[in-house]
Write a protein that holds these residues in place. Sequence first.
Motif, PDB file in Angstrom:
ATOM      1  N   LEU A   1      38.073  10.784  58.509  1.00 61.04           N
ATOM      2  CA  LEU A   1      38.311  12.176  58.122  1.00 61.04           C
ATOM      3  C   LEU A   1      37.654  13.044  59.188  1.00 61.04           C
ATOM      4  CD1 LEU A   1      38.955  14.635  56.368  1.00 61.04           C
ATOM      5  CD2 LEU A   1      36.945  14.073  54.962  1.00 61.04           C
TER       6      LEU A   1
ATOM      7  N   TYR B   1      34.794   8.261  53.163  1.00 63.28           N
ATOM      8  CA  TYR B   1      35.432   8.322  54.481  1.00 63.28           C
ATOM      9  C   TYR B   1      34.415   8.129  55.599  1.00 63.28           C
ATOM     10  CZ  TYR B   1      39.261  10.573  51.925  1.00 63.28           C
ATOM     11  OH  TYR B   1      40.271  10.847  51.038  1.00 63.28           O
TER      12      TYR B   1
ATOM     13  N   ARG C   1      42.996  11.595  58.414  1.00 60.66           N
ATOM     14  CA  ARG C   1      42.999  12.796  57.581  1.00 60.66           C
ATOM     15  C   ARG C   1      42.187  13.863  58.311  1.00 60.66           C
ATOM     16  NH1 ARG C   1      42.900   8.161  54.938  1.00 60.66           N
ATOM     17  NH2 ARG C   1      44.098   7.889  53.013  1.00 60.66           N
TER      18      ARG C   1
ATOM     19  N   PHE D   1      40.637  18.032  58.050  1.00 61.88           N
ATOM     20  CA  PHE D   1      40.402  19.318  57.397  1.00 61.88           C
ATOM     21  C   PHE D   1      40.012  20.309  58.487  1.00 61.88           C
ATOM     22  CE2 PHE D   1      37.434  22.535  55.939  1.00 61.88           C
ATOM     23  CZ  PHE D   1      38.155  23.118  54.899  1.00 61.88           C
TER      24      PHE D   1
ATOM     25  N   ARG E   1      47.300  13.420  56.716  1.00 59.31           N
ATOM     26  CA  ARG E   1      47.283  14.589  55.830  1.00 59.31           C
ATOM     27  C   ARG E   1      46.335  15.623  56.411  1.00 59.31           C
ATOM     28  NH1 ARG E   1      49.579  15.361  51.048  1.00 59.31           N
ATOM     29  NH2 ARG E   1      48.661  16.726  49.482  1.00 59.31           N
TER      30      ARG E   1
ATOM     31  N   VAL F   1      44.494  19.395  55.551  1.00 58.45           N
ATOM     32  CA  VAL F   1      44.168  20.532  54.697  1.00 58.45           C
ATOM     33  C   VAL F   1      43.703  21.660  55.617  1.00 58.45           C
ATOM     34  CG1 VAL F   1      42.742  21.395  52.805  1.00 58.45           C
ATOM     35  CG2 VAL F   1      43.485  18.992  52.813  1.00 58.45           C
TER      36      VAL F   1
ATOM     37  N   ARG G   1      52.884  16.614  54.508  1.00 51.37           N
ATOM     38  CA  ARG G   1      51.513  16.178  54.814  1.00 51.37           C
ATOM     39  C   ARG G   1      50.579  17.346  55.114  1.00 51.37           C
ATOM     40  NH1 ARG G   1      52.872  12.819  60.300  1.00 51.37           N
ATOM     41  NH2 ARG G   1      54.904  12.657  59.351  1.00 51.37           N
TER      42      ARG G   1
ATOM     43  N   ILE H   1      38.450  19.229  48.673  1.00 56.72           N
ATOM     44  CA  ILE H   1      38.957  18.578  49.886  1.00 56.72           C
ATOM     45  C   ILE H   1      39.338  17.135  49.558  1.00 56.72           C
ATOM     46  CG2 ILE H   1      38.337  17.668  52.158  1.00 56.72           C
ATOM     47  CD1 ILE H   1      36.643  20.150  52.609  1.00 56.72           C
ATOM     48  N   ARG H   2      38.442  16.438  48.854  1.00 58.69           N
ATOM     49  CA  ARG H   2      38.698  15.041  48.508  1.00 58.69           C
ATOM     50  C   ARG H   2      39.972  14.924  47.658  1.00 58.69           C
ATOM     51  NH1 ARG H   2      34.073  14.102  46.486  1.00 58.69           N
ATOM     52  NH2 ARG H   2      33.018  12.964  48.136  1.00 58.69           N
TER      53      ARG H   2
ATOM     54  N   GLU I   1      42.558  17.015  47.519  1.00 57.20           N
ATOM     55  CA  GLU I   1      43.765  17.335  48.272  1.00 57.20           C
ATOM     56  C   GLU I   1      44.103  16.231  49.281  1.00 57.20           C
ATOM     57  OE1 GLU I   1      45.759  19.428  47.357  1.00 57.20           O
ATOM     58  OE2 GLU I   1      44.534  20.671  46.061  1.00 57.20           O
ATOM     59  N   LEU I   2      43.095  15.567  49.817  1.00 64.03           N
ATOM     60  CA  LEU I   2      43.363  14.460  50.734  1.00 64.03           C
ATOM     61  C   LEU I   2      44.013  13.285  50.026  1.00 64.03           C
ATOM     62  CD1 LEU I   2      40.100  14.534  52.880  1.00 64.03           C
ATOM     63  CD2 LEU I   2      42.387  15.225  53.611  1.00 64.03           C
ATOM     64  N   ARG I   3      43.752  13.189  48.724  1.00 68.94           N
ATOM     65  CA  ARG I   3      44.384  12.121  47.943  1.00 68.94           C
ATOM     66  C   ARG I   3      45.793  12.501  47.496  1.00 68.94           C
ATOM     67  NH1 ARG I   3      39.619  11.939  44.255  1.00 68.94           N
ATOM     68  NH2 ARG I   3      38.076  10.541  45.186  1.00 68.94           N
TER      69      ARG I   3
END
Length: 281
Positions: A27, A51, A96, A98, A120, A122, A223, A273-274, A276-278
Motif C-alpha cells: 500500500l 499491508y 494499492r 492512497f 485500487r 483512493v 478501480r 481507507i482500509r 475502501e481498499l477492500r
Amino acid sequence: MTDPTLGTLRVNGATLHYEVRGRGPLLLLIPGGTGGAAAFDGIADDLAAEYTVATYDPRGMSRSTLDDPEAEQSVAEHADDALRILELLSPGEPARVFGSSSGAIAALHLLTAHPERIERLVAHEPPVVEVLPDAPAHRALIARVRATLQAEGLMPAMAVFAAGLKKDGAAPTGPKAATELPPQAAARAERTMANLPYFVGRIVPSFMSYAPNIQQLEALSDRLVLACGQDSRGELPYRPAAFLAERLGTELRHFPGGHTGLTTHPTEFGELIRKELRGGH
C-alpha cells in the motif's frame, strides 16, 4: 509507533526519502501539501497490520532533495517518482495506492499512465480544478497567489490561497496555534513550514493547472475511489472530486473531517481507507 525501515531512492533529478512498515500486499501512501511522509504517522501503523505500507517525501520536500533546487515541477514527474517506488517494492504485483490533495493528483496521473501498476486507488480531494466549469476563475486565483508571492512574500500569498480554497464568502481561518500541536508533532510542523515556499511557488501552480484525462479515468473507474471530507462541502478542494465522481458514475465517498481529516481524525480515516481498499466492504 513502530520504527519504519528508511531508504533512499535515486530518481530523475532527485533523491527520494521513503519509509516502509508492516507486511502483506503493498500500500503506497502519497502525501499532499507540505507534510511529507510524516503526514501519515497517525495511520501508518494501523494499516501496517494488513499491508506493507510505504510512504515518502515528494521530491523537493523535507528529506527528498532536488539536484537542482530551482527545477520546475510537473505532475507527470511526481507520478513517475511514485511508479519508481512501486517498482522497487512491488516489482511484479499491482499495488494499492492512497493519495491526498496534491498527492492524489499525482496518483490520478499514475493510474492513467500506468494502470497495470494499480489495483485500487483512493484519491482524497485531488484539487484538479481544471475539470470544473468555472476553471478560469481558479486559474486567476493561482495567478494571484504567484503574483502575491513575488511581490509580498510567503504569508500574504498563503492568505490569498487559503481564502480562495474556502467556501464562497467564508472568512479564511488562520493556521492553528502551535500550542494545539502534540509535542511529537513539533519537528513535523517545523518541516512543514520549511516546505511552504516550495509548495506555494512550485507545486501549487503546476498541480492545480493539471487536467486529468477523464476518458481514461472513465475506463478505469472500477478501480478508482474518489473521496472528500464530510466537512469540506462547498470548498474548492471538494468540488473536483465530486464533479469527477458524478461524471464517472461512481459514488463519492465521504471521510471524516475536512481537507486535513487525515490529521484531525486519524483512526476513523485509516479505517475508511482500509474499507475502501477492500472494495467498500
